[in-house]
Design an enzyme around this catalytic site. Sequence first.
Site, PDB file in Angstrom:
ATOM      1  N   ASN A 197      -1.815  -0.050   7.090  1.00 21.22           N
ATOM      2  CA  ASN A 197      -1.403  -1.670   7.626  1.00 21.22           C
ATOM      3  C   ASN A 197      -0.244  -2.295   6.322  1.00 21.22           C
ATOM      4  OD1 ASN A 197      -3.558  -2.026   6.282  1.00 21.22           O
ATOM      5  ND2 ASN A 197      -4.668  -3.419   7.181  1.00 21.22           N
TER       6      ASN A 197
ATOM      7  N   TYR B 272     -11.870  -2.634  -3.231  1.00 18.24           N
ATOM      8  CA  TYR B 272     -12.480  -2.474  -2.041  1.00 18.24           C
ATOM      9  C   TYR B 272     -14.151  -2.963  -1.773  1.00 18.24           C
ATOM     10  CZ  TYR B 272      -8.093  -1.983   0.245  1.00 18.24           C
ATOM     11  OH  TYR B 272      -6.690  -2.530   0.960  1.00 18.24           O
TER      12      TYR B 272
ATOM     13  N   GLU C 157      -8.732 -10.338  -7.489  1.00 17.09           N
ATOM     14  CA  GLU C 157      -8.118  -8.832  -7.882  1.00 17.09           C
ATOM     15  C   GLU C 157      -6.751  -9.329  -9.276  1.00 17.09           C
ATOM     16  OE1 GLU C 157      -7.330  -9.042  -3.806  1.00 17.09           O
ATOM     17  OE2 GLU C 157      -9.342  -8.852  -3.290  1.00 17.09           O
TER      18      GLU C 157
ATOM     19  N   LYS D 249       0.863  -1.440  -0.390  1.00 25.15           N
ATOM     20  CA  LYS D 249       0.019   0.101  -0.004  1.00 25.15           C
ATOM     21  C   LYS D 249       0.939   1.701  -0.089  1.00 25.15           C
ATOM     22  CE  LYS D 249      -4.013  -2.547   2.175  1.00 25.15           C
ATOM     23  NZ  LYS D 249      -4.820  -2.307   3.913  1.00 25.15           N
TER      24      LYS D 249
ATOM     25  N   HIS E 125      -1.900  -5.377   1.309  1.00 23.14           N
ATOM     26  CA  HIS E 125      -3.451  -6.435   0.830  1.00 23.14           C
ATOM     27  C   HIS E 125      -2.735  -7.609   0.701  1.00 23.14           C
ATOM     28  CE1 HIS E 125      -7.082  -7.162  -0.498  1.00 23.14           C
ATOM     29  NE2 HIS E 125      -5.943  -7.617  -1.628  1.00 23.14           N
TER      30      HIS E 125
END
Length: 160
Positions: free
Chosen positions: A123, A60, A137, A20, A126
């Site tokens: 965080n 998402y 994805e 990310k 992913h």
Amino acid sequence: FLPHLVASMEQVEETYIMVKPDGVQRGLVGEIISRFEKKGFRLTGLKLFQCPKELAEEHYKDLKTKSFFPKLINYITSGPVVCMAWEGVGAVASARKLIGSTNPLQAEPGTIRGDLAVQTGRNVVHGSDSPENGKREIALWFKEGELCQWTAVQAPWLRE
Ligand code: UDP
Ligand code: MG
């Protein structure tokens, strides 16, 4: 003895892993790629990419109704991400274990989030949550010509 269970544990799976924007900004790209590489998965796609808002929302879409959704979309589009496709036996669940719990303060030491992050909203990485989402994805983030199938020389040293 449940042969069908053994067979399912032996399934080759594809998983979409993404560093990310915070992971890119903090210089953690090499460290994160390294964890999956060392584990013995096969890299089939890799690129640095500035994610458009529409793609983040599609990725998402299951979280659309959550209160944190707008902040999540801002976060994911706030800078370049590193998109990866990895393949291997049991790769989806195994990658989730390597990544650790969604909340980095609850993630075990030794996991990526446990070692490298402190907040759910930052965080660093992913990972797909099911083989179906892995396929979905990868198809979402990569064009067909961007993926590469190859045989690793280490293959016979990873599995008997
Ligand atoms: N997230 C957040 N707040 C929350 C829950 C999730 O900001 O309360 C973000 C976080 O970046 C997380 C992502 O939304 O990684 C997707 O949430 P999910 O529950 O799918 O967690 P993951 O599968 O990434 O562990
Ligand atoms: Mg998820």
